[in-house]
Motif scaffolding. Structure first.
Motif, short mmCIF file in Angstrom:
data_model
loop_
_atom_site.label_atom_id
_atom_site.label_comp_id
_atom_site.label_asym_id
_atom_site.label_seq_id
_atom_site.Cartn_x
_atom_site.Cartn_y
_atom_site.Cartn_z
N ARG A 161 -50.38 -9.72 -5.97
CA ARG A 161 -49.76 -10.34 -7.15
C ARG A 161 -50.50 -9.92 -8.41
N HIS A 162 -51.83 -9.99 -8.35
CA HIS A 162 -52.63 -9.62 -9.52
C HIS A 162 -52.49 -8.13 -9.83
N GLU A 165 -49.37 -7.73 -11.79
CA GLU A 165 -49.55 -8.25 -13.14
C GLU A 165 -50.43 -7.32 -13.98
N TRP A 171 -44.64 -10.47 -13.12
CA TRP A 171 -44.72 -11.21 -11.86
C TRP A 171 -44.17 -10.34 -10.74
N ASN A 273 -43.03 -5.49 -20.83
CA ASN A 273 -43.83 -6.47 -20.08
C ASN A 273 -44.48 -7.49 -21.00
N TRP A 303 -54.65 -17.19 -13.33
CA TRP A 303 -54.52 -16.43 -14.58
C TRP A 303 -55.70 -15.50 -14.80
N ALA A 324 -51.80 -11.45 -18.24
CA ALA A 324 -50.76 -10.55 -17.73
C ALA A 324 -49.65 -11.33 -17.05
N GLY A 325 -48.41 -10.90 -17.29
CA GLY A 325 -47.28 -11.55 -16.64
C GLY A 325 -47.16 -13.01 -17.06
#
Length: 444
Positions: A161-162, A165, A171, A273, A303, A324-325
């Motif tokens: 996930r990171h 991002e 996401w 983004n 986060w 990010a995201g």
């Protein structure tokens, strides 16, 4: 009405590269730039004597890089700072577990091996994925095939996930399955202690660049292109448009007639983004001095999970992290002080009372920038890698779109911008010219 051979919209790397190549070929070129500076999303702040790149920072892999060649030609001083994108072990990384304690070397190795195991399986799954598959879909398929217990799988899941991002500011459910196909780095990565904006300063030298010229309308047809705004109008045989995807998709710029296929379809499947930099300078370094990056695992790192040590750039203890995201979108309306305090809460979780107040802070706001609408483009679910190149399809033989979003091999980079500017110039000229001409002197 003023006339020229080619009008270039945007004085970022793509626009200046195209303009410089065309000018060297004898074309009369006018560059129209909305901002009061050149560079676009390559922007260096020098407030208080500190040099901070608020946009692009890295050359991600200097091997056979035209950007590296240009930087060398311009005498830019590189500093090696290889972090390998969002990779698990490209350089020494201090991992902190869900309890806030630093992982042992053995525990780190086990985690890194798990990431590599998933990465080894991903290409085949991505290649066989459905057209509307997301990066979350393909990673979940791989994780399910491992048979790992829930805790082990979750650590890798959050890492993926990171990665989504931090690499694309989006996401994981919203990024196309092929969205990270370009995640390759060849050679060392470097940054520039004197500022990356030296690149565009050199590219702009000798060109007819007109700042604070906001283009609101572009009309194209068989007889050429007319570009207009509050400044008036410029007519040309051809135009190179290098504004970001966020501006192309917005309401402040009208292109008439509307962009045809395949350009329009590609544009509709790419989006800007949410990705912001947070640069913190401290009185002293409270983190270990033998690591390039700090990462924490678990829900606390939802986060703020990764920090990069930039101390070696100027000798001042400095950490860089990213909103990010979801983090970027949810903190968009926060005051800078609130963003910084949120970051410091997580640093204190790892390092306790050793964490001092930063002496200076930079928090970018690219999402609010009317001439960007984000940091760079990403592939939405349903897009394909060919959308990047399709966006650059010449329109009517007179209109050429360039920029980081139009280059398939390495999108979202300065390399993509530079190479796309070269491609646009070649298309306008109807013949090949060496990309190296972009950093050669202009004819007198």
């Amino acid at each position: 009405m003023e006339r020229c051979d080619t009008v270039v919209v945007g004085a970022g790397v793509a626009g200046l590269t195209a303009a410089r190549l065309l000018a060297r070929a004898g074309r009369r070129v006018v560059v129209l730039e909305a901002r009061d500076r050149t560079g676009g999303r390559l922007w260096t702040d020098r407030t208080g004597g500190s040099v901070t790149d608020l946009g692009a920072s890295w050359i991600h892999g200097v091997t056979d890089s035209p950007v590296s060649a240009a930087a060398h030609a311009f005498g830019m001083r590189p500093t090696e700072l290889t972090v390998g994108g969002y990779q698990p072990d490209s350089r020494p990384i201090a991992y902190y577990g869900t309890d806030g304690q630093r992982l042992s070397d053995a525990a780190t190795r086990r985690f890194v091996d798990d990431v590599h195991a998933v990465d080894a399986l991903l290409p085949e799954v991505v290649a066989g994925s459905a057209p509307d598959a997301s990066y979350a879909d393909v990673t979940e398929q791989v994780l399910a095939a491992t048979g790992w217990d829930a805790e082990r799988a979750e650590r890798v899941r959050e890492y993926l996930r990171h990665r989504s991002e931090e690499q694309y500011g989006v996401w994981i459910d919203d990024l196309a399955a092929h969205g990270l196909d370009d995640d390759q780095i060849d050679g060392d990565e470097v940054v520039f202690a004197d500022g990356y904006d030296r690149m565009t300063e050199h590219l702009a030298a000798g060109l007819d660049v007109r700042l604070e010229h906001v283009v609101s309308r572009i009309e194209w047809g068989d007889d050429g292109v007319t570009v207009s705004g509050a400044f008036g109008a410029v007519a040309a045989g051809t135009a190179v448009v290098t504004v970001p995807v966020g501006v192309l998709r917005g309401d402040d710029l009208t292109i008439e007639p509307a962009l045809p296929e395949p350009v329009a379809g590609a544009l509709g499947r790419l989006a800007m983004n949410a990705f912001e930099k947070i640069v913190l300078r401290f009185p002293t370094a409270f983190w270990d001095d033998d690591v390039y990056a700090i990462r924490q695992q678990g829900p606390q790192g939802r986060w703020w999970h990764s920090w990069y040590d930039l101390t070696r750039l100027h000798g001042t203890p400095t950490l860089l992290t990213f909103a990010a995201g979801p983090a970027a979108r949810e903190t968009l309306d926060w005051d800078e002080a609130d963003v910084v305090e949120s970051v410091l809460v997580q640093l204190r979780r790892l390092f306790g009372d050793r964490v001092e107040r930063p002496t200076s802070v930079h928090v970018t706001r690219w999402q609010d920038d009317p001439f960007a609408r984000g940091s760079y483009a990403y592939m939405t679910v349903g897009s394909t890698t060919s959308d990047h190149d399709d966006l650059a399809t010449p329109v009517g033989g007179v209109l050429h779109v360039a920029g980081e979003a139009t280059w398939t091999d390495d999108p979202a980079t300065v390399t993509a911008a530079l190479c796309s500017g070269h491609r646009a110039a070649v298309a306008v000229l109807g013949r090949d010219v060496p990309i190296e001409d972009a950093w050669a002197s202009l004819p007198v």
